[in-house]
Design a protein around this motif. Structure first.
Motif: not given
Length: 431
Positions: A171-190, A192-200
């Motif tokens: 619960y300590s995590l903010h709903v919008n995530g962390r600003i330091d994480d944003i740069e490393s997210i790519t169209a491909a990694t997101l 891939e995560y989206y595929q997990h969302v659909l399954k889980e």
């Protein structure tokens, strides 16, 4: 009030909730995707719904998608993120005119549901990833949303209290995530995560309005062809914790007005027998304008620019928020503690109880007066495995006794005191 009926259907790996009513001139479709808050994925999850709503296979640009919505008699599309306990929820909502009230025979319900299915299941892609332009645009927007919390010191103080109070909890995590994480997210990694969302993810689709049940079921079966799924169970989020020492945190920034926020553990969550007493307790303590915090901290002692409390229904937390001058810190903390002791001692009247119950009634009826509010109330049951109707909720509130309020108060423990104050000198005026 007239009870609205809700039918549930398990279709293609999602739960369809149909709520027929002639109350609205629109039909509303609300898609809820639920997953546990997770440090590794929280920022990707915060980004995902905004990327999904930006373009689809049929409408590969935001302009094309929005033009199509306009053509559907000004249909609206919105996304949102919420934290409910240790769960991280994505909401995608479409509101559309009900074709029964139009001269045109365009099958708006079918078109809107089909579009919602496409937004979820057929996003615009290139080379097996999301569109890079859309990604970069939404990454900039997410950065701005996170930064806005740091710039708004009232919201920032809430954020910091939760971070300090729930350090070892999701619960300590903010709903919008962390600003330091944003740069490393790519169209491909997101993607891939989206595929997990659909399954889980646990997926719930709410349909509210005047419609034919079978038409909705048939359209959903066609529009939501989900992959093979193994949804994770929604978990209750209460953390039982015995407080031995209150955590006190003082943070200094360039602010004119101090922010004093206090977090308590109530050990009660939605669905518990004592939950309704907790709601009445909060109304008397700090939830409304007739509450003890408002009257004694803000009005009588003139110590605060604002003073209020709220309950986190799925985590068992009570939060006090106030804006004060730095010189009044000790006095404000003392008076807030005194109001809690008064609640534990039963120092409140039958009139205060009745007034609080009346306000809770009005507040809930106002909430369920809109499709969005109605779904939020109904969704509580999905998160807890309970089945509490609006009528039952109001009856339980009415039945709360003074003894039950005192009993709830006796189990509430102060956990963390967080104070955001200026750098040197006395702080006066508002920020």
């Amino acid at each position: 009030m007239k009870l609205l009926t809700e039918q549930k259907h398990e279709l293609n790996g999602l739960t369809l909730h149909t709520i027929p009513t002639t109350k609205y001139k629109t039909n509303t479709f609300i898609l809820k995707l639920n997953a546990p808050l997770n440090e590794k994925t929280v920022t990707m999850r915060a980004l995902l719904p905004y990327v999904l709503q930006s373009a689809t296979e049929s409408f590969p640009t935001t302009t094309q998608l929005r033009t199509y919505l306009d053509e559907l008699y000004g249909a609206t599309l919105q996304v949102d993120l919420t934290k409910k306990g240790d769960n991280h929820d994505i909401t995608i909502r479409i509101d559309i005119a009900n074709e029964k009230y139009l001269k045109d025979s365009t099958p708006l319900l079918q078109k809107a549901l089909t579009l919602l299915g496409e937004i979820l299941l057929k996003p615009a892609t290139e080379e097996g990833a999301f569109l890079n332009d859309a990604m970069e645009k939404e990454k900039r927007s997410l950065r701005q949303r996170i930064q806005a919390v740091f710039d708004d010191k009232m919201r920032y103080a809430n954020l910091r209290l939760v971070e300090e109070m729930c350090k070892e909890e999701p619960y300590s995590l903010h709903v919008n995530g962390r600003i330091d994480d944003i740069e490393s997210i790519t169209a491909a990694t997101l993607y891939e995560y989206y595929q997990h969302v659909l399954k889980e993810d646990a997926i719930h689709l709410y349909v509210i309005g005047d419609f034919h049940e079978q038409e909705v079921k048939t359209t959903v079966e066609q529009a939501f062809d989900l992959p093979q799924r193994q949804p994770k169970e929604i978990k209750r989020s209460i953390t039982k914790k015995e407080i031995t020492d209150v955590n006190e945190v003082v943070e200094k920034q360039e602010v004119k007005q101090g922010k004093l926020n206090i977090g308590y553990r109530t050990n009660v969550v939605y669905g518990d027998r004592q939950y309704f007493a907790l709601q009445v307790f909060n109304g008397i303590f700090g939830g409304f304008s007739h509450s003890k915090l408002f009257i004694n901290v803000r009005e009588k002692a003139s110590l605060a620019y604002y003073a209020a409390s709220r309950v986190e229904s799925h985590k068992g937390l009570l939060m006090v928020m106030s804006g004060i001058d730095a010189k009044n810190y000790d006095q404000a903390v003392t008076i807030i503690k005194e109001q809690m002791e008064e609640m534990k001692n039963g120092s409140f009247t039958d009139s205060e109880i009745a007034q609080t119950k009346a306000v809770i009634h009005n507040q809930l009826l106002e909430t369920v007066d809109t499709p969005r509010g109605l779904v939020e109330v109904m969704y509580h049951n999905e998160l807890t495995g309970k089945s509490i109707s609006v009528d039952e909720y109001l009856k339980q509130i009415d039945a709360v006794s003074k003894q039950e309020i005192v009993k709830v108060a006796e189990n509430i423990q102060m956990d963390t005191v967080y104070f955001l104050t200026g750098k040197g000198g006395e702080n006066n005026g508002e920020n």
